[in-house]
Scaffold this active site. Structure first.
Site, PDB file in Angstrom:
ATOM      1  N   TYR A  66      38.998   6.190  33.700  1.00  0.00           N
ATOM      2  CA  TYR A  66      38.782   7.349  32.828  1.00  0.00           C
ATOM      3  C   TYR A  66      38.315   8.561  33.617  1.00  0.00           C
ATOM      4  CZ  TYR A  66      36.817  10.411  29.315  1.00  0.00           C
ATOM      5  OH  TYR A  66      36.546  11.519  28.549  1.00  0.00           O
ATOM      6  N   HIS A  67      37.257   8.375  34.401  1.00  0.00           N
ATOM      7  CA  HIS A  67      36.667   9.513  35.096  1.00  0.00           C
ATOM      8  C   HIS A  67      37.510   9.961  36.283  1.00  0.00           C
ATOM      9  CE1 HIS A  67      33.382   7.447  32.960  1.00  0.00           C
ATOM     10  NE2 HIS A  67      33.110   8.679  32.597  1.00  0.00           N
ATOM     11  N   ASP A 106      22.758  15.010  36.407  1.00  0.00           N
ATOM     12  CA  ASP A 106      24.164  15.154  36.012  1.00  0.00           C
ATOM     13  C   ASP A 106      25.073  14.940  37.217  1.00  0.00           C
ATOM     14  OD1 ASP A 106      26.623  15.949  34.940  1.00  0.00           O
ATOM     15  OD2 ASP A 106      26.193  18.073  35.280  1.00  0.00           O
ATOM     16  N   TYR A 127      31.509   6.509  20.894  1.00  0.00           N
ATOM     17  CA  TYR A 127      30.551   6.566  22.001  1.00  0.00           C
ATOM     18  C   TYR A 127      29.331   7.333  21.512  1.00  0.00           C
ATOM     19  CZ  TYR A 127      28.936   7.520  26.815  1.00  0.00           C
ATOM     20  OH  TYR A 127      28.219   7.595  27.984  1.00  0.00           O
ATOM     21  N   LYS A 134      23.755  21.068  42.191  1.00  0.00           N
ATOM     22  CA  LYS A 134      23.774  20.231  40.987  1.00  0.00           C
ATOM     23  C   LYS A 134      22.350  19.736  40.732  1.00  0.00           C
ATOM     24  CE  LYS A 134      26.688  18.444  38.969  1.00  0.00           C
ATOM     25  NZ  LYS A 134      27.139  18.747  37.592  1.00  0.00           N
ATOM     26  N   HIS A 184      28.535  14.717  36.991  1.00  0.00           N
ATOM     27  CA  HIS A 184      29.894  15.239  36.805  1.00  0.00           C
ATOM     28  C   HIS A 184      30.068  16.447  37.720  1.00  0.00           C
ATOM     29  CE1 HIS A 184      29.676  12.845  33.073  1.00  0.00           C
ATOM     30  NE2 HIS A 184      30.975  12.760  33.214  1.00  0.00           N
TER      31      HIS A 184
END
Length: 673
Positions: free
Chosen positions: A180-181, A549, A18, A545, A551
């Site tokens: 995945y996340h 981003d 990646y 945040k 996440h």
């Protein structure tokens, strides 16, 4: 990709890294070096402005350009990204979601241009394109946060991409259902399987009901659906998870969609092993973690990944260097070519231990899928906040186990004595850094692009896009026209923002249960209450945040723990400008502002909040920050007035809350108790 002639030996999986940063030119050089080292597929990382549909000169893009991936603003950038790489021979994975249609249209346009330059038939070249667009927006609402539009139009974009690719680029995987996340956001193996398959059901139902694909072609659609999963360090459980995934996918596609061809029903999945599970403390331990995580998706032939990309050992510290990425690639090559792993049939077939665990995950996932369907499906379960609250609660439980020592993380909460690491002997130079000039260069190049293009053609293409967006017509051809005309990423997304609107997903924080060591929680709760009494009001914290981003896992867990110890918590989710954070802090009269930044933009966006508070007459409100922040950057932030800097090594959330109370007491000149 090499295919062995020995039929008894399984073929190696596609090996990817990646990668992408700074610019299309720099990323192209990186890709060509990696291919020369034996990498058999490309995995393109796009920067956050590209992922969220902004051009480099947008205010929200400040500090984010080229940080976590390559900025792609228009067809010129996509041409440069793949210079010298024949797309008809490549296998390209693109981690892109909300603007997936746009990036795929740029890719297809470059492939058409390559065909024209070589005098080849365009359709012949398109028929050979292989690769994947991630394009799973449902998990973005739950975990990674790079969504743009509300669920309904987002699902339409996905449906249109799938329908177009089935008819025009039949070897392409138009969606990568991505669990995945979900694991990074706290999903248990059962939840990861259940929520990913629920998302797949929502997508397949939408395609089936759209009328764009004949019922007889649903097998083609199912056959091009791929998955992208997370592999954690509990590699036996992870392997069982994938066997359960395989069994349930075969069952759903056969019974719900009538797919009779076993090959079309096969679970096709790629893997990135757990990057957020890598540690800043004793980062050399991440090497064995990565290898063990790879084994979980490679050992079982009946459920083996067909594409694997591994993070580098130092990704918890910052952006890996080319050498670090090479090391990750060599791990895959040693397993595939030096060991005898690929020479055997499934080595777990008939194991009662494995089958028992698989049955357990299957039963739990099946029940959770039914729960989601009873709520109205995956989209409804997103909109109600059900799935998000389940993930936040699971992650809170995981963190409690880490903090109490129930789950051991070597070098973090156990065996934490260490010798100096020679891998970090270079200090801050042990990671790649992005030159701040990259952003200015991108903005200047974008302005030059706008000056040189045919503006009339751009305007006409965007007008056509808006017109089609108002109908049920497939949007892909209109998007292709935008790509060819020189439309920018921000303009394409901006036109659809006008028609579809934007969206803010539920945070899931309010439904999470209290967690942590009861005695320590009680002690810190007493400090919070006492400090509030001394100040004459309840302590309030704003968790923000800034930037792009998405996440949000860490921010959500901080918000949950702050609430647990007695703070009044203001948390408005992701993607806030520094100005919005400052305005909320002043309006709510908070006692402390906590910022979470994982994208590397901390040196740009965090000082903007501090400066904004001072300009608003609220400079006495302390600002703390948490994220992946190298030591030198932490020092710079402290010099700019940041009260505390927390990094992944600071895993004890209740201790962090205690420190925040101390910060508030310091700022108000109260004695430390």
């Amino acid at each position: 990709m090499p295919y062995p002639t020995d039929r008894e030996r399984d073929r190696p999986w596609v090996m990817r890294t990646y990668a992408g940063h700074s610019s299309a030119a720099a990323s192209n050089e990186l890709y060509r070096r990696n291919l020369a080292k034996g990498q058999t597929g490309l995995s393109v990382a796009f920067d956050l402005p590209t992922q969220t549909g902004y051009d480099p000169d947008h205010p929200l893009a400040k500090g984010e350009v080229g940080k976590v991936g390559v900025p792609i603003s228009h067809i010129g950038d996509m041409r440069r990204l793949f210079t010298g790489i024949p797309l008809a021979e490549a296998n390209t994975s693109m981690t892109i979601n909300a603007p997936a249609m746009w990036l795929l249209a740029l890719y297809v346009t470059v492939a058409q241009e390559q065909a024209d330059a070589e005098g080849r038939d365009r359709d012949e070249v398109l028929a050979k394109l292989t690769g994947t667009t991630q394009n799973d927006i449902i998990k973005e609402y739950l975990s990674r946060g790079t969504y743009i539009f509300p669920p309904a139009p987002s699902l339409r974009l996905i449906t249109d991409v799938i329908a177009w690719t089935v008819h025009h680029i039949p070897k392409w995987n138009p969606i990568n259902i991505c669990s995945y996340h979900l694991q990074e956001a706290g999903a248990t193996p059962t939840q990861e399987v259940a929520y990913a398959l629920s998302a797949a059901i929502a997508v397949l139902d939408a395609v089936r009901d759209s009328g764009q694909v004949e019922p007889t072609d649903m097998a083609k659609v199912v056959g091009r659906i791929s998955f992208f999963v997370n592999a954690g360090v509990r590699f036996v459980e992870e392997m069982c998870k994938m066997r359960a995934f395989t069994r349930l996918w075969d069952e759903i596609t056969r019974e719900r969609y009538g797919v009779e061809d076993p090959k079309a029903r096969r679970l096709r999945y790629g893997v990135q092993v757990n990057s957020l599970g890598l540690t800043e403390a004793q980062p050399e331990n991440n090497v064995q973690r990565i290898v063990l995580e790879m084994l979980g998706v490679a050992l079982s032939r009946d459920a083996r990944a067909r594409a694997i990309q591994l993070p580098a050992w130092n990704e918890a510290l910052g952006l890996p260097r080319p050498w670090d990425q090479q090391w990750a690639l060599r791990m895959q090559q040693v397993l595939a070519y030096e060991t005898d792993l690929l020479e055997y049939e499934d080595i777990f077939a008939g194991s009662h231990v494995i089958e028992s665990k698989v049955d357990e995950i299957v039963a739990g996932a099946r029940a959770e899928i039914e729960q989601v369907q009873d709520l109205g499906g995956a989209v409804a379960a997103v909109e109600s906040g059900y799935m998000k609250s389940q993930l936040v609660a699971s992650l809170a439980e995981y963190r409690r186990d880490v903090e109490t020592g129930g789950r051991v993380i070597v070098g973090v909460n156990k065996f934490d004595t260490t010798e100096p690491s020679p891998l970090q002997a270079e200090g801050a130079k042990a990671i790649e850094t992005v030159d701040p000039a990259v952003e200015k260069q991108a903005v200047a190049a974008l302005e030059e692009w706008r000056q040189q293009r045919d503006q009339a053609a751009v305007d006409a293409a965007l007008a056509r896009l808006r017109e089609v967006a108002k109908t049920s017509e497939n949007l892909f051809d209109a998007t292709l026209a935008c790509a060819a005309a020189g439309v920018t990423t921000g303009e394409w997304a901006g036109a659809l923002r006008e028609e579809f609107g934007e969206y803010r997903a539920p945070t899931g924080v309010s439904a999470a249960a209290m967690s942590g060591d009861a005695a320590e929680l009680s002690r810190v709760r007493d400090r919070v209450r006492a400090t509030g009494e001394e100040l004459g009001e309840k302590l309030r914290i704003l968790v923000g945040k800034p930037g792009l981003d998405g996440h949000s896992n860490g921010a959500e867990q901080v918000a949950v723990r702050a609430r647990d110890v007695g703070f009044e918590v203001i948390y408005q989710g992701i993607r806030l400008t520094p100005e919005q954070i400052v305005a909320a802090a002043v309006q709510e009269g908070v006692h402390v502002v906590g910022l979470s930044v994982l994208s590397g933009s901390h040196l740009e966006v965090v000082p903007q909040v501090v400066d904004g508070l001072r300009a608003a007459g609220a400079g006495d409100i302390p600002v703390i920050v948490g994220g992946i922040i190298p030591p030198e950057d932490a020092r710079l932030l402290t010099e700019r007035g940041i009260a505390r800097v927390f990094t992944p090594k600071d895993y004890e959330l209740t201790e962090i809350m205690d420190e925040i109370v101390s910060v508030v007491r310091e700022r108000h000149e109260l004695p430390q108790d």
